[in-house]
Design an enzyme around this catalytic site. Structure first.
Site, PDB file in Angstrom:
ATOM      1  N   GLY A   9      -5.972 -15.684  -4.495  1.00  0.00           N
ATOM      2  CA  GLY A   9      -6.459 -15.163  -5.970  1.00  0.00           C
ATOM      3  C   GLY A   9      -5.327 -14.503  -6.596  1.00  0.00           C
ATOM      4  O   GLY A   9      -3.913 -14.455  -6.397  1.00  0.00           O
ATOM      5  N   GLY A  49      -4.277  -9.378 -12.261  1.00  0.00           N
ATOM      6  CA  GLY A  49      -2.967  -8.685 -13.311  1.00  0.00           C
ATOM      7  C   GLY A  49      -1.776  -8.612 -13.296  1.00  0.00           C
ATOM      8  O   GLY A  49      -0.812  -8.009 -13.573  1.00  0.00           O
ATOM      9  N   ASP A  56      -6.301   1.992  -9.737  1.00  0.00           N
ATOM     10  CA  ASP A  56      -7.097   0.821  -9.936  1.00  0.00           C
ATOM     11  C   ASP A  56      -8.456   0.153  -8.612  1.00  0.00           C
ATOM     12  O   ASP A  56      -8.651  -0.779  -7.785  1.00  0.00           O
ATOM     13  CB  ASP A  56      -5.895  -0.282  -9.784  1.00  0.00           C
ATOM     14  CG  ASP A  56      -6.539  -1.968 -10.733  1.00  0.00           C
ATOM     15  OD1 ASP A  56      -7.858  -1.748 -11.878  1.00  0.00           O
ATOM     16  OD2 ASP A  56      -6.518  -2.777 -10.261  1.00  0.00           O
TER      17      ASP A  56
END
Length: 734
Positions: A415, A418, A533
């Site tokens: 994957g 950011g 996050d």
């Protein structure tokens, strides 16, 4: 070929057929195309449509193409398309032209395939066969017999073509299910098309096209020629109309139908269809095509290549020229000097390699110290002496991780996000791991990295992805985690390929496990850890769909005082705590807000930011609060959840819990530990409702006590405001 029509016809056993009208002439394979000439169009005319070169006799606009009464040279450039669309100016079905070749007399065109689709009982659903028609009769174009192939796609299907009189020429087929030899599966849609053979062998993929159901276009090769007369002899009879205008051009009869083509003579290049279009080639400037290892002299239409004075031999070959005299003293001196130079260069090369190796070692050591490697080693030894241990934490070398990921190969990427790229790796002990290669790290984070790594490595919770080690001898440290096999929660609930229903019990279990992991980090870790996050993309699922919170890319150790907590806002839009955005103060309640959005995603199967409705409804939180205010909460829930909600009090408890989590005020949000406990009770109540005759009213009372207390507090007149972070407007008031 002079004309084609394409149809898929239903015949016995649900086979399909393509019909192409074609004369029985045969064409030999063309020579490979020469490089495109520089000057191609008439003076004052366009020579480009987008990035496609348009050579005369083709042209765009009146007076820019050869107009001999036969259609096909007049083109149109539709610049409303991106990129611009180049087509023939008459309606013969050539949907898009992509390339021309003057020397070979070829053009590349794109046409739509012929398609017919059937339902499960064999009935025809739709067909594009009658709409895909390319008529080349009486035009300059013919289908290339040498560079195109007929393709039948689907199962069962039969594709064939016939000549101009309707007689069968050739075809191909594939049988369907039930065939005693092949026993193939049915496909819903069947295609038949003519396509460029090179494209078919280099681009086409059975896997990519076998289950298609929509329309698509494919390239094919067209042979073109000047066809208003039958051959060169007939063309030369009318000097005014003769297409080969350059005095240095030659004429050759077309090998595919009547007509002729023009080309520049050997040693010349350019556009033979233009006056003065063929120019001399300077062969001496093109050594790759016209090799010369001696003295090269350009001549009109040719060149000479001679050995230098004092030598003889074949100058067109490397080392083909040799001295006329034998091995002279001068040559011996040159040879000795060359050998000395070679040895000197070889020695310098090895010295350079040694220097680069030492430089690399110094760089690794610099990064290792800069990233806190020495401090981390000291702390690990201190833990070992104290008997605490580092929970299997290891400092990896860069070479170990390169080997584990096959040099960080593209096929090992799990994957991209950011903060960096995550690779799948296999260590020497055969353990499968996930390796995160971060993009950047601020200087302040570097100073705290060693301490934070050691603390994160000691997190031991079944719902937290285990940190196994790190690599510090690179500019930005790489982290090594345990590998979780079943992907992210985001893909599990939003993947279009996944149509499976997700039970309410599974959703509540995943939410409870994620909440327990966050509660552990907030309350049980020492010091406490703030994730920063929380989102569905950072919650992984193993083969048993057990939730594991991951990606501590924005994690922070809880500070000792408020002066330390101000930080640059990081996170993901749609999940960010509004209070955090306004104050830049990351708290444990910021994780609670983000978890509330995750819980909403689980219950609605809608994304945190989605674009299905009006612009003001693109935030899932704002849609949720609006629905609650209007009493339409059930409409927002996923249909599977609506079907499984066993009682109104469970729905109300879920709504209350989410409302508290996404409160604009952090003080109004419950701690993560309370959220986890309430989710566990909700799951237990959903699986075994206590409203039955043998139920336990005391436990029911306990389950709903927090919700009732919260409702009472809100009904006492306390007001709460929330703001839409995306457009800055107020969207909810209690």
């Amino acid at each position: 070929m002079v004309a084609t029509t394409a149809h898929l016809l239903a015949i016995p056993l649900a086979l399909a057929a393509l019909v192409l009208r074609q004369p029985s002439t045969r064409a030999s394979a063309q020579q490979p195309p020469l490089p495109r000439p520089a000057a191609v169009a008439l003076r004052g005319c366009r020579d480009k449509c987008g990035n496609i070169t348009v050579p005369y006799p083709f042209g765009i606009g009146d007076g820019c193409y050869r107009n001999d009464g036969t259609p096909g040279f007049s083109l149109e450039c539709n610049e409303t398309w991106s990129p611009p669309l180049l087509t023939v100016a008459y309606p013969y079905g050539i949907q898009r032209l992509a390339r021309f070749n003057l020397e070979a007399g070829e053009a590349r065109a794109y046409v739509s395939t012929t398609r017919t689709c059937y339902n499960s009982t064999g009935g025809q659903i739709n067909s594009t066969g009658s709409s895909n028609y390319m008529q080349l009769m009486n035009s300059h174009h013919r289908f290339s017999n040498a560079k195109n192939s007929l393709v039948s796609l689907g199962c069962p299907v039969l594709g064939y073509f016939v000549d101009g009189n309707g007689y069968y020429v050739s075809g191909c087929m594939s049988p369907g299910q039930g065939d005693p030899i092949f026993n193939a599966d049915f496909t819903a849609c069947r295609y038949v098309f003519l396509v460029e053979t090179d494209w078919l062998t280099t681009t086409y993929s059975d896997r990519a096209y076998s289950n298609r159901s929509g329309d698509f276009a494919v390239p094919l090769v067209l042979d073109w020629a000047v066809r208003n007369v039958g051959n060169c002899t007939a063309g030369r009879r009318n000097a005014t109309d003769f297409a080969c205008r350059s005095t240095l051009s030659e004429c050759a009869n077309s090998s595919n139908g009547p007509g002729y083509r023009c080309s520049c003579k050997g040693g010349y290049e350019g556009n033979p269809y233009l006056d003065g279009g063929c120019i001399d080639i300077d062969e001496c400037q093109r050594r790759d095509q016209y090799p010369c290892f001696g003295v090269c002299t350009n001549t009109p239409g040719s060149y000479t290549c001679q050995c230098p004075p004092g030598t003889s031999g074949d100058a067109s070959r490397q080392n083909g020229c040799r001295p006329k005299d034998k091995f002279t003293l001068a040559l011996r001196v040159v040879t000795g000097v060359s050998a000395g130079v070679f040895l000197l260069g070889f020695t310098c090369f090895w010295l350079y390699l040694g220097f680069q190796k030492r430089k690399l070692i110094r760089a690794k050591q610099k990064f290792f110290e800069q990233n806190g490697g020495v401090l981390l080693q000291q702390q690990m030894r201190s833990y070992d002496r104290a008997g605490a241990g580092a929970a299997g934490f290891k400092i990896f070398s860069k070479e170990e991780l390169q080997k584990a990921t096959n040099g960080f190969a593209a096929d090992r990427v799990l994957g991209r996000g950011g903060h960096g790229i995550v690779y799948k790796g296999v260590l020497e002990d055969r353990r499968v791991v996930a390796i995160k290669k971060s993009k950047m790290m601020e200087e302040a984070e570097t100073r705290e990295f060693a301490r934070e790594m050691l603390i994160l490595s000691q997190i031991n919770h079944r719902n937290v992805v285990k940190l196994l080690g790190c690599c510090l001898e690179v500019e930005v440290p790489m982290l090594v985690y345990e590998f979780v096999s079943n992907g992210t929660l985001y893909h599990y609930i939003h993947d279009k390929d996944s149509n499976a229903d997700i039970s309410l019990n599974t959703r509540l279990r995943i939410a409870a496990e994620s909440a327990e992991a966050l509660a552990y980090m907030h309350s049980s870790a020492s010091p406490p850890i703030l994730h920063g996050d929380v989102k569905t993309a950072n919650i992984l699922l193993d083969d048993k769909l057990t939730a594991k919170v991951s990606d501590f890319g924005t994690s922070k150790l809880a500070p000792n005082d408020e002066a330390e907590i101000a930080t640059l806002v990081q996170g993901t839009w749609g999940y960010l705590d509004p209070e955090y955005l306004m104050t830049c103060l990351l708290t444990d309640k910021s994780d609670v807000y983000s978890f509330g959005v995750v819980l909403l995603e689980l219950l609605t199967r809608k994304k945190a930011l989605y674009f299905e409705g009006l612009e003001e409804d693109r935030s899932l939180v704002s849609c949720f609060i609006t629905a609650v205010k209007a009493g339409r909460m059930e409409e927002l829930l996923d249909i599977q959840v609506r079907n499984e909600i066993s009682a109104c009090d469970i729905l109300q408890e879920i709504v209350d819990l989410v409302m508290q989590c996404v409160s604009i005020s952090g003080e109004e949000r419950p701690p993560m530990k309370e959220v986890a406990e309430r989710l566990v009770r909700l799951r237990r109540y959903q699986k075994h409702p206590w409203t039955q005759d043998d139920g336990n009213p005391e436990e029911t009372q306990g389950l709903l006590l927090v919700s009732e207390q919260r409702n009472g507090h809100l009904q006492s007149g306390h007001q709460q405001h929330a703001f839409n972070i995306e457009d800055g407007t107020r969207y909810f008031t209690l």
